[in-house]
Design an enzyme around this catalytic site. Structure first.
Site, PDB file in Angstrom:
ATOM      1  N   HIS A  52      33.228  21.507  -2.082  1.00  0.00           N
ATOM      2  CA  HIS A  52      32.896  21.468  -3.921  1.00  0.00           C
ATOM      3  C   HIS A  52      31.671  21.353  -4.574  1.00  0.00           C
ATOM      4  CE1 HIS A  52      37.640  19.102  -3.803  1.00  0.00           C
ATOM      5  NE2 HIS A  52      37.507  20.449  -3.428  1.00  0.00           N
ATOM      6  N   ASP A  71      42.456  23.421  -2.531  1.00  0.00           N
ATOM      7  CA  ASP A  71      41.256  23.413  -1.526  1.00  0.00           C
ATOM      8  C   ASP A  71      42.324  24.609  -0.327  1.00  0.00           C
ATOM      9  OD1 ASP A  71      39.656  21.928  -2.416  1.00  0.00           O
ATOM     10  OD2 ASP A  71      40.173  20.265  -1.046  1.00  0.00           O
TER      11      ASP A  71
END
Length: 188
Positions: free
Chosen positions: A61, A169
């Site tokens: 991230h 994700d």
């Protein structure tokens, strides 16, 4: 605190000094003045915490301008493999990563500067993970790179069959398709 360099000069390992005796230990986990003097001139504005189980991979991230984030990450309990990936196009270390084992016992912290993606994999049964950010989370600026991008070839320390991901994700782009930073533009 002791600052340990990594293969990517902007990414630093911070090792607090521990004072121990038969009662246990004491450490100063963070000092703004020492951090600015030794690592980076920035002000952390938000602290976050997560608890995860073995095999969980969170990442990779990052936040885009104008909401870029530096992070100072640590493990309070358990063990993780923590990763910072250079996403600054034109950087001599572009596309390379640093991986460090952070544990509740070694008390190490990793400084992940702006312009880097961050992620970690839990190596112990559970892990309690804490991190400071120098900008608040901004959903409109969030971005990510796939945890298993073959170009990056990150060794997470967990067999792929054991990896546990959030739904979000599972769908991040690979490095070649991600929105990146420019090395010649200041992010601070």
């Amino acid at each position: 605190m002791k600052i340990i360099p990594t293969d990517i000069p902007d990414v630093k390992i911070v090792e607090p000094q521990l004072f121990g005796d038969e009662r246990g230990y004491f450490m100063e986990s963070y000092s703004q003045a020492a951090f600015e003097r030794e690592v980076c001139r920035t002000v952390f504005v938000q602290d976050n915490e997560s608890r995860s189980r073995y095999g969980v991979v969170r990442g990779l991230h990052y936040q885009l301008p104008p909401c870029c984030q530096s992070k100072l990450v640590r493990v309070v309990e358990g063990r993780v493999r923590d990763v910072a990936v250079d996403l600054r196009q034109g950087s001599p270390t572009f596309g390379r990563y640093v991986a460090v084992e952070l544990t509740g016992d070694n008390h190490r912290q990793l400084f992940v500067p702006r312009g880097f993606a961050h992620g970690f994999a839990v190596l112990s049964e559970t892990a309690l993970f804490q991190y400071k950010c120098d900008n608040p989370y901004a959903p409109a600026c969030e971005a990510a790179v796939s945890w298993n991008d073959p170009t990056l070839a990150i060794d997470w320390g967990v067999p792929a069959a054991d990896v546990v991901l959030s739904e979000k994700d599972r769908h991040h782009p690979v490095l070649g398709e991600a929105i990146l930073f420019r090395y010649d533009e200041s992010l601070y």
